[in-house]
Design a protein around this motif. Structure first.
Motif, PDB file in Angstrom:
ATOM      1  N   LEU A  36       0.829  -1.210   0.000  1.00 37.73           N
ATOM      2  CA  LEU A  36       0.000   0.000   0.000  1.00 37.73           C
ATOM      3  C   LEU A  36       0.865   1.263   0.000  1.00 37.73           C
ATOM      4  N   ILE A  37       1.974   1.243   0.738  1.00 38.79           N
ATOM      5  CA  ILE A  37       2.892   2.387   0.722  1.00 38.79           C
ATOM      6  C   ILE A  37       3.461   2.584  -0.679  1.00 38.79           C
ATOM      7  N   GLY A  38       3.876   1.481  -1.320  1.00 41.61           N
ATOM      8  CA  GLY A  38       4.416   1.579  -2.675  1.00 41.61           C
ATOM      9  C   GLY A  38       3.401   2.125  -3.658  1.00 41.61           C
ATOM     10  N   LEU A  39       2.168   1.671  -3.559  1.00 41.82           N
ATOM     11  CA  LEU A  39       1.118   2.160  -4.455  1.00 41.82           C
ATOM     12  C   LEU A  39       0.842   3.640  -4.239  1.00 41.82           C
ATOM     13  N   ALA A  40       0.855   4.068  -2.982  1.00 37.73           N
ATOM     14  CA  ALA A  40       0.639   5.488  -2.700  1.00 37.73           C
ATOM     15  C   ALA A  40       1.765   6.335  -3.295  1.00 37.73           C
ATOM     16  N   LEU A  41       3.010   5.877  -3.143  1.00 37.11           N
ATOM     17  CA  LEU A  41       4.144   6.603  -3.726  1.00 37.11           C
ATOM     18  C   LEU A  41       4.039   6.646  -5.249  1.00 37.11           C
ATOM     19  N   TYR A  42       3.600   5.543  -5.834  1.00 36.80           N
ATOM     20  CA  TYR A  42       3.494   5.484  -7.297  1.00 36.80           C
ATOM     21  C   TYR A  42       2.460   6.495  -7.794  1.00 36.80           C
TER      22      TYR A  42
ATOM     23  N   PRO B 284      13.571  19.406 -13.631  1.00 36.39           N
ATOM     24  CA  PRO B 284      13.856  18.836 -12.301  1.00 36.39           C
ATOM     25  C   PRO B 284      12.624  18.233 -11.632  1.00 36.39           C
ATOM     26  N   MET B 285      11.474  18.823 -11.858  1.00 32.22           N
ATOM     27  CA  MET B 285      10.245  18.285 -11.272  1.00 32.22           C
ATOM     28  C   MET B 285       9.925  16.908 -11.855  1.00 32.22           C
ATOM     29  N   PHE B 286      10.129  16.749 -13.149  1.00 31.39           N
ATOM     30  CA  PHE B 286       9.897  15.453 -13.793  1.00 31.39           C
ATOM     31  C   PHE B 286      10.900  14.426 -13.286  1.00 31.39           C
ATOM     32  N   LEU B 287      12.131  14.842 -13.092  1.00 38.00           N
ATOM     33  CA  LEU B 287      13.159  13.931 -12.580  1.00 38.00           C
ATOM     34  C   LEU B 287      12.794  13.418 -11.195  1.00 38.00           C
ATOM     35  N   VAL B 288      12.345  14.312 -10.332  1.00 34.12           N
ATOM     36  CA  VAL B 288      11.929  13.916  -8.986  1.00 34.12           C
ATOM     37  C   VAL B 288      10.767  12.924  -9.056  1.00 34.12           C
ATOM     38  N   ALA B 289       9.846  13.161  -9.984  1.00 31.74           N
ATOM     39  CA  ALA B 289       8.705  12.259 -10.139  1.00 31.74           C
ATOM     40  C   ALA B 289       9.156  10.847 -10.490  1.00 31.74           C
ATOM     41  N   ARG B 290      10.134  10.735 -11.379  1.00 29.26           N
ATOM     42  CA  ARG B 290      10.621   9.417 -11.771  1.00 29.26           C
ATOM     43  C   ARG B 290      11.344   8.729 -10.615  1.00 29.26           C
ATOM     44  N   ILE B 291      12.044   9.478  -9.792  1.00 27.99           N
ATOM     45  CA  ILE B 291      12.710   8.897  -8.624  1.00 27.99           C
ATOM     46  C   ILE B 291      11.668   8.363  -7.640  1.00 27.99           C
ATOM     47  N   ILE B 292      10.600   9.137  -7.439  1.00 24.54           N
ATOM     48  CA  ILE B 292       9.522   8.685  -6.541  1.00 24.54           C
ATOM     49  C   ILE B 292       8.903   7.394  -7.072  1.00 24.54           C
ATOM     50  N   GLN B 293       8.665   7.334  -8.381  1.00 28.12           N
ATOM     51  CA  GLN B 293       8.096   6.118  -8.966  1.00 28.12           C
ATOM     52  C   GLN B 293       9.043   4.932  -8.805  1.00 28.12           C
ATOM     53  N   GLY B 294      10.349   5.154  -8.956  1.00 30.37           N
ATOM     54  CA  GLY B 294      11.309   4.078  -8.765  1.00 30.37           C
ATOM     55  C   GLY B 294      11.290   3.545  -7.352  1.00 30.37           C
ATOM     56  N   CYS B 295      11.182   4.450  -6.366  1.00 30.33           N
ATOM     57  CA  CYS B 295      11.078   4.029  -4.965  1.00 30.33           C
ATOM     58  C   CYS B 295       9.810   3.210  -4.741  1.00 30.33           C
ATOM     59  N   ALA B 296       8.735   3.609  -5.394  1.00 27.97           N
ATOM     60  CA  ALA B 296       7.469   2.888  -5.241  1.00 27.97           C
ATOM     61  C   ALA B 296       7.570   1.471  -5.787  1.00 27.97           C
TER      62      ALA B 296
END
Length: 396
Positions: free
Chosen positions: A72-78, A92-104
């Motif tokens: 559930l945490i991963g899905l929320a991050l995604y 930079p905003m798009f880059l941060v988004a991709r990092i968040i998705q990778g963590c998810a």
């Protein structure tokens, strides 16, 4: 058990969807964010790197807090990462988004493969791992076309709104139907379990099978990275023709994976590892022979690239299921930690191998042939290791 495996598949799909859906829109994203396309392309290996390395942290969390909470945490991050990407106004905003998705994705991937280990073992686990990895290839077959249609109708941001909706939908499914599968005797860890990781890494058996997966994945990543230039820029295929060829290869891997699931039941896992070694070696020989023995006027034909690739990528289907089950089989009480480490080696090792061969001063086909040869060698080592084992090991 089939419904449980399909639930895990819905989690595993987050990774390839996060890559393949937006491949056709890279130029549009670059233009929309006013940044070079090379910057947007760099988010693909970055996504994979975060996904691989993040599993080192996600593994202990899965064992400490359970499979379902971390899913559930991963899905929320995604969902958050997808929303940030869809609303990004600058690079930079798009880059941060991709990092968040990778963590998810590193969270959901560990949950999925730990769940298989919780419920299955031996050949049954190998078939489940093979199904999960094989079914992933429907995404490269269909996602680029879906992404292209969405972008053409609504713009490139629609792809990330689609990913947001998918994450929300799967969250509802997980809340309602995904059971908690963590065994009651799972070993908890107080922090990052460096001692446990070190103990697992000292096992030659684990390393042999984990690196066999890395070799097979690295071969496929190298093919995917080089295919646009070889088939479109040099081979002259149109974008639609490229999508058809790319998608057909994904469907081919899926069909081979279905066959492998049947073969495992009849002849066992060592045979499949040997088949994976031979198919990757055959692809290497065919690709090298076509490049060096056939006339130069033939070199740009798509078949000289895709036929050897089709032979070689079958090795992924033959290798990943058996190798993953062998690697994780002894770690029933440390399934999260072992799955995380195996996933990290597979993802980061495969990406590193592919990047190394692509960085060398070699032609595209020679670089891919080199990665095929390396994948074949690692599968051979795994096969030799499997031949020394007797019976089915379910706990250590």
């Amino acid at each position: 058990m089939r419904s449980f495996t399909l639930l895990l598949l819905s989690l595993v799909l987050l990774g390839p969807l996060g890559i393949d859906l937006y491949l056709p829109t890279l130029p549009q994203i670059a233009a929309g964010l006013d940044t070079p396309i090379a910057s947007i392309q760099s988010t693909i290996p970055l996504f994979l790197l975060v996904m691989g390395l993040g599993q080192i942290v996600a593994g202990p969390l899965v064992d400490n807090f359970g499979r379902k909470p971390l899913a559930l945490i991963g899905l929320a991050l995604y969902a958050v990462g997808s929303i940030v990407a869809a609303t990004a106004a600058w690079w930079p905003m798009f880059l941060v988004a991709r990092i968040i998705q990778g963590c998810a994705v590193c969270c959901t991937a560990v949950v999925a493969f730990s769940g298989v280990r919780d419920r299955l073992s031996g050949d049954d686990a190998a078939r489940a791992y093979g199904f999960l990895n094989g079914a992933l290839n429907i995404v490269p077959a269909l996602a680029p076309m879906l992404g292209g249609f969405l972008a053409e109708a609504f713009g490139w941001r629609a792809n990330f709104w689609f990913l947001t909706g998918y994450a929300v939908f799967i969250t509802l499914i997980v809340v309602l139907w995904l059971p908690e599968t963590r065994p009651a005797d799972t070993q908890r860890v107080a922090s990052l379990p460096l001692r446990q990781y070190a103990a697992i890494l000292r096992e030659p058996r684990f390393l042999a099978f984990a690196f066999a997966n890395a070799g097979a994945l690295g071969m496929v990543l190298t093919y995917v990275s080089l295919a646009p230039h070889v088939l479109m820029s040099t081979g002259g295929l149109s974008a639609l023709q490229f999508s058809v060829a790319f998608g057909a290869n994904g469907l081919w891997i899926m069909l081979v994976s279905v066959l492998v699931n049947k073969i495992i039941r009849k002849v066992g896992r060592p045979f499949c590892l040997a088949a994976g070694c031979l198919t990757m070696l055959s692809g290497c020989i065919l690709l090298s022979a076509g490049e060096h023995l056939l006339p130069g006027s033939w070199q740009t034909h798509w078949a000289l690239y895709m036929i050897p690739v089709a032979v070689s990528v079958a090795g992924l289907a033959f290798t990943v299921g058996p190798a993953t089950s062998y690697a994780l089989e002894p770690y029933q009480q440390q399934a999260g930690v072992a799955s995380a480490l195996q996933g990290c080696i597979q993802m980061a090792g495969g990406a590193a191998g592919g990047l190394l061969f692509m960085a060398l001063p070699l032609t595209e086909k020679t670089a891919l042939a080199g990665m095929m040869l390396l994948g074949s060698l690692l599968a051979f080592i795994a096969w030799r290791c499997s031949r020394k084992m007797r019976g089915t090991l379910t706990a250590l």
